[in-house]
Scaffold this motif. Sequence first.
Motif, PDB file in Angstrom:
ATOM      1  N   GLY A   2      48.195  35.903  44.912  1.00 53.01           N
ATOM      2  CA  GLY A   2      47.330  35.867  43.731  1.00 53.01           C
ATOM      3  C   GLY A   2      46.867  34.467  43.392  1.00 53.01           C
ATOM      4  N   SER A   3      45.727  34.385  42.729  1.00 49.23           N
ATOM      5  CA  SER A   3      45.187  33.081  42.380  1.00 49.23           C
ATOM      6  C   SER A   3      44.819  33.020  40.909  1.00 49.23           C
ATOM      7  CB  SER A   3      43.950  32.792  43.223  1.00 49.23           C
ATOM      8  OG  SER A   3      42.977  33.776  42.979  1.00 49.23           O
ATOM      9  N   GLN A   4      45.138  34.038  40.160  1.00 49.22           N
ATOM     10  CA  GLN A   4      44.646  34.117  38.793  1.00 49.22           C
ATOM     11  C   GLN A   4      45.731  34.766  37.939  1.00 49.22           C
ATOM     12  OE1 GLN A   4      43.112  33.561  36.051  1.00 49.22           O
ATOM     13  NE2 GLN A   4      41.015  33.790  36.695  1.00 49.22           N
ATOM     14  N   ARG A   5      45.915  34.252  36.718  1.00 48.42           N
ATOM     15  CA  ARG A   5      46.920  34.845  35.828  1.00 48.42           C
ATOM     16  C   ARG A   5      46.266  35.363  34.562  1.00 48.42           C
ATOM     17  NH1 ARG A   5      51.977  30.658  36.583  1.00 48.42           N
ATOM     18  NH2 ARG A   5      52.825  31.636  38.457  1.00 48.42           N
ATOM     19  N   VAL A   6      45.447  36.403  34.742  1.00 50.68           N
ATOM     20  CA  VAL A   6      44.941  37.097  33.559  1.00 50.68           C
ATOM     21  C   VAL A   6      46.119  37.856  32.947  1.00 50.68           C
ATOM     22  CG1 VAL A   6      43.276  38.756  32.713  1.00 50.68           C
ATOM     23  CG2 VAL A   6      42.698  37.328  34.646  1.00 50.68           C
ATOM     24  N   GLY A   7      46.970  38.351  33.826  1.00 49.96           N
ATOM     25  CA  GLY A   7      48.197  39.008  33.397  1.00 49.96           C
ATOM     26  C   GLY A   7      49.379  38.154  33.815  1.00 49.96           C
ATOM     27  N   PRO A   8      50.586  38.504  33.368  1.00 49.65           N
ATOM     28  CA  PRO A   8      51.762  37.696  33.715  1.00 49.65           C
ATOM     29  C   PRO A   8      52.105  37.765  35.203  1.00 49.65           C
ATOM     30  CG  PRO A   8      52.381  39.562  32.343  1.00 49.65           C
ATOM     31  CD  PRO A   8      50.900  39.588  32.446  1.00 49.65           C
ATOM     32  N   SER A  36      49.606  37.050  39.623  1.00 48.41           N
ATOM     33  CA  SER A  36      50.163  36.270  40.729  1.00 48.41           C
ATOM     34  C   SER A  36      51.558  36.801  41.021  1.00 48.41           C
ATOM     35  CB  SER A  36      50.223  34.801  40.340  1.00 48.41           C
ATOM     36  OG  SER A  36      51.023  34.638  39.204  1.00 48.41           O
ATOM     37  N   ALA A  62      44.743  43.156  27.620  1.00 43.77           N
ATOM     38  CA  ALA A  62      43.413  43.170  28.237  1.00 43.77           C
ATOM     39  C   ALA A  62      43.440  43.918  29.563  1.00 43.77           C
ATOM     40  CB  ALA A  62      42.923  41.750  28.459  1.00 43.77           C
ATOM     41  N   MET A  63      44.607  44.435  29.933  1.00 43.44           N
ATOM     42  CA  MET A  63      44.723  45.127  31.219  1.00 43.44           C
ATOM     43  C   MET A  63      43.985  46.460  31.160  1.00 43.44           C
ATOM     44  SD  MET A  63      48.228  46.023  33.191  1.00 43.44           S
ATOM     45  CE  MET A  63      48.503  47.575  34.008  1.00 43.44           C
ATOM     46  N   PRO A  64      43.221  46.776  32.228  1.00 40.29           N
ATOM     47  CA  PRO A  64      42.528  48.068  32.214  1.00 40.29           C
ATOM     48  C   PRO A  64      43.516  49.227  32.313  1.00 40.29           C
ATOM     49  CG  PRO A  64      42.171  46.961  34.307  1.00 40.29           C
ATOM     50  CD  PRO A  64      42.899  45.989  33.429  1.00 40.29           C
ATOM     51  N   VAL A 111      46.009  42.162  42.547  1.00 38.40           N
ATOM     52  CA  VAL A 111      46.174  40.746  42.857  1.00 38.40           C
ATOM     53  C   VAL A 111      45.140  39.872  42.139  1.00 38.40           C
ATOM     54  CG1 VAL A 111      44.717  40.797  44.916  1.00 38.40           C
ATOM     55  CG2 VAL A 111      46.594  39.170  44.791  1.00 38.40           C
ATOM     56  N   TYR A 112      44.021  40.464  41.691  1.00 39.94           N
ATOM     57  CA  TYR A 112      42.995  39.639  41.046  1.00 39.94           C
ATOM     58  C   TYR A 112      43.412  39.180  39.653  1.00 39.94           C
ATOM     59  CZ  TYR A 112      40.367  41.140  44.982  1.00 39.94           C
ATOM     60  OH  TYR A 112      39.985  41.363  46.273  1.00 39.94           O
ATOM     61  N   CYS A 113      44.436  39.794  39.079  1.00 41.97           N
ATOM     62  CA  CYS A 113      44.874  39.378  37.742  1.00 41.97           C
ATOM     63  C   CYS A 113      46.336  38.942  37.707  1.00 41.97           C
ATOM     64  CB  CYS A 113      44.679  40.508  36.738  1.00 41.97           C
ATOM     65  SG  CYS A 113      42.971  40.917  36.475  1.00 41.97           S
TER      66      CYS A 113
END
Lengths: 485, 295
Positions: free
Chosen positions: B179-185, B71, B215-217, B67-69
Motif C-alpha cells: 500500500g502507498s496511501q493511508r486513507v484508512g488505518p 497500507s 469515509a470507508m465505502p 490496497v488503495y486506502c
Amino acid sequence: MNATSCTTTSAAGSDPITREIDASGRVPLFFLFFGGAIWLVVSSIFGLLASIKFHSPTFLADCASMTYGRVYPVATNALLYGFAVPAGLGVALWIIARLGQTRVLQPGIIAFGAMIWNLGVLVGILGILKGESTGFENLEMPKYAAILLFISYSLIGIWTLLTLQSRREKSLQAPQWFLIAALFWFPWIFSTAQLLLSVHPVRGVTQSVINWWFSANLKLVWLGLVGLATSFYLMTRLMNRALYSQYLALFAFWTIILFASWSGIPATAPLPAWLPALSGIATVITLVTVLSVAVNVFRTCGKGCGQSENPAPGKFIAFGVMAFLISWFLNVVNSLPELTRFTHFTWFTVAQSHLNVYGFFSMTMLGAIYYLIPSVIGVEWPCWKPVKAHYWVAVFGILLFAIPLVIGGVIQGISLNNPRVPFADLTKSTLNFLRVSSTGELFILIGHLLFLGNFIALGLKLARLYLIPAGLGAIAEMKPAEVKS
Amino acid sequence: MNYGALIFLAAFLGLSASWFGLVLTPQIQLGRETQATNTVNTAELYPIARPGLASEGAEIYRANGCVYCHSQQVDQSGTQVNFVLAEVGTNPVAVAEALLKAKVGITNANALGLSGGVPKTILRGTSIATAKKAAKAVRDAGADGRVEILSVGPDIARGWGARRSVAQDFIYDNPVMLGSQRVGPDLANVGSRLPDPNWHLRHLYLPRTEVNGSAMPSYKFLFQQRKIQGQPSSEALRLNGEFAPPAGYEIVPRPEAKALVAYLLSLKAGAPLFEAPLSLAAVVAPAPATNSPAK
C-alpha cells in the motif's frame, strides 16, 4: 491576436516534403490519438466516480464493479495506458519522421498495433472492473491484457525505430536521443514486471521493489524522456529558434537515465536499508535534471515565455514544462527522509504523481496533438476557440486538483505523525480538501469532452471537405460508365 | 554524424544498471527468504502460511483494491532502551545505593522509591551501555533487572504494531500489497488489534455502524439481504436502529465476506525477529488501543 487564424499556430502550411512526411503518419496517429481522447473521457468519469465515494460511502455500494478499489485503478490505468503511452508513441513517431526527414515506414502495421493497444486497454479495464486486477499499482491490468499491450507496443516500437533507421537527415538531435532510449526501455521494464510479478511471481517484498522500480521507470523515465523530447522539439518549432543548449539537454538525458531510473522506493519500506537509501540518493540527484531543464527552457524562450500571443499548443507545452519542474521537485521533497515522514502515505504523493502524469506529460501531449493534427490530417481545426477553452479548463482543473491535495496531504501527514490525533479525525480533516479536488476533476472532465469534441468537429469538417465532394465526384464519374454498359 | 548505435548502447547500459540494482540484487538478497525460527521462542516458526479461507480472502482484498486506502507496513522511528528492575531481593537499600554509585543518572529521590512493586522501569530512553551498567550494579547488589528495547514511533503509538514491518513478514504474500496511501488505518496487525470477526462483518457491511463518520465505502455487495424463513440465521448481522434491515429480513454474509474477514484476522505481523527485535515485555504487554472500535 487572431483566434480563428490557424496557419500561424499549427504545423500546417510547411513545404511539400514536410507535408508529405506528416501525411504518411496519418492513419496510425489517428488511431493512437482518437483512442487516447476516448480513454481520457473514460479516465475522468471513473476518477469522478471514485472521488464521489469519499463523500458518500454508500454510493453504488451494491455493485462490486463500482467499488472504490476497482473504479480508482480504472481511472489511473485509462490515463496512463489509455492516453499517456499511446499519445507518447504517436508524438514520438511524428517527431522521428520530422527530424529524420523521412516518411513513416509501414503506417498500416503501426495503425494495426494502435488498434491492438486500444483493444488491450479495453480488455484490461474490463478485467479490473471484473475483479481481476493484479494488485500491483500501475500494473493492475491482468496478464491477458498485458500480452496484447506488449504485442502492440512491439509492432509500434519496431516500425518507429525502423523509421528512425531510414532517416535522411543523419545527425541526431537531442529529442531523438530521448526517444530512442524511451522506445526500447518500455518493453524492458514492462516485460520484467509482467514476468516477475504475474507469470513467475518472485517471493515476498521483492515484488514490491519491482513494482516501485517499474512505476518510477514508467512515470519518471519513460514519461520524462518522451515528454521532454516533445517539449524541446515543439519549443524550437513554435518559436522558430534553436534550443539554448544541446549539451544541457543531453545532461538532462543522462541524469534521467542514470538516476531517475533508480528512484521510487519509499524510505519507510520494509526492506534492507540500502535499497531505500540508494533510491533516495538517486532521487535527490534528479534535482540537477530539474535545474538543467529549467535553465535550458528559460534561456531558450527568453522573454518569449509569458507571451500572451503564445498560440494554444504553445500554452499547453509551457504549462507542461512548469508542471514538470514542480512535480519533479516535489518528488525530490518526497524522497528526503526527514520530509517523507510527512508526505508518504498521504494525498501528497497522489498530487505529485498526477502533476507529473497529467500536468506535465498529458498537457505536453495535448499541446503536441493540437499542433500536429492539422498538418497530419491536412485540415485545420474548425475553430481554435474550443482549443483555448480546453487549455484554460485544464489548467484550472489541474490547479484545483493538485493544490488542495498537496496541502491536505501535508496536514494528513502531520496528523499521522501525531498519535494523539484519532484516526477518524485525521481522515475527516482531509475531506474538505478532497471535495475541492473533486471539483478539479470535474473541470478536467469538461476539458476532455472539449478535446473529444474538437476531434469530432475535425472529423465532420473532413467529411464535408473530402468525403462529400469525393462522393459527388464518384457519382459524376459513374454515370458515363453506366452509359457505356 | 550518426551516433544512433552509440546512444542506444550507452542508454542501454545506463538504464540496465537500475535493473541490476533494483530487480536482480533484491531478488538475490531477499528472493530465497524462508520461514525461520524467531528470536524469542526458537521453537516457533515464522511466518506461517495462510489457511485456505484466509488466502481466498486475500484474493477478495486484491480484487476490490483495498490496497488503495490501507497500507500493510508499520514504520518505526527508533528504539527506546529501558532498564527494568525485576526483583529487589532482600536488601532494597543496598540496591538503591548500588544504582546511585553506578552513576547511571538516577537521582536520590528516584532511588528511594525502589522498594515499591516490581517489575518497575527505572530508566527510560537511556543507552544500552548505561542500562547494562545498571543491570550489573543491581545484580551485584543481590537484585535482578533486565534491559528492555522497545520500538517507538507514531505507528507503534497508534497500536498498529509492536515493531516495524520487515521483509520476512511478507514471504507468503502473493501479491504483496504494502500500500502507498493511508486513507484508512494500517492493517499489518489488524488481526491482533481487532480480533472480533462479527465486528469486521458489520464494519464491511456499513462502516459507519462501527466507526462514526467513517469515509470507508460500504461493501454491501459482499452481503445478502434475504427474507427470514423460520428461524433467523445464526450468521445474520446484528444491526441496530437506522442500520437494521426491514422487519422480516436479515443480512447474511456471502462466502466472499467470510473469506475477507478470515484474511483480515490472519494479518498479524508481530513475531520478534532478529532484524526487528522485541523484548518479551513488549510482546506480552498489549499496545494502547488508540484505534479501538468507536462506541
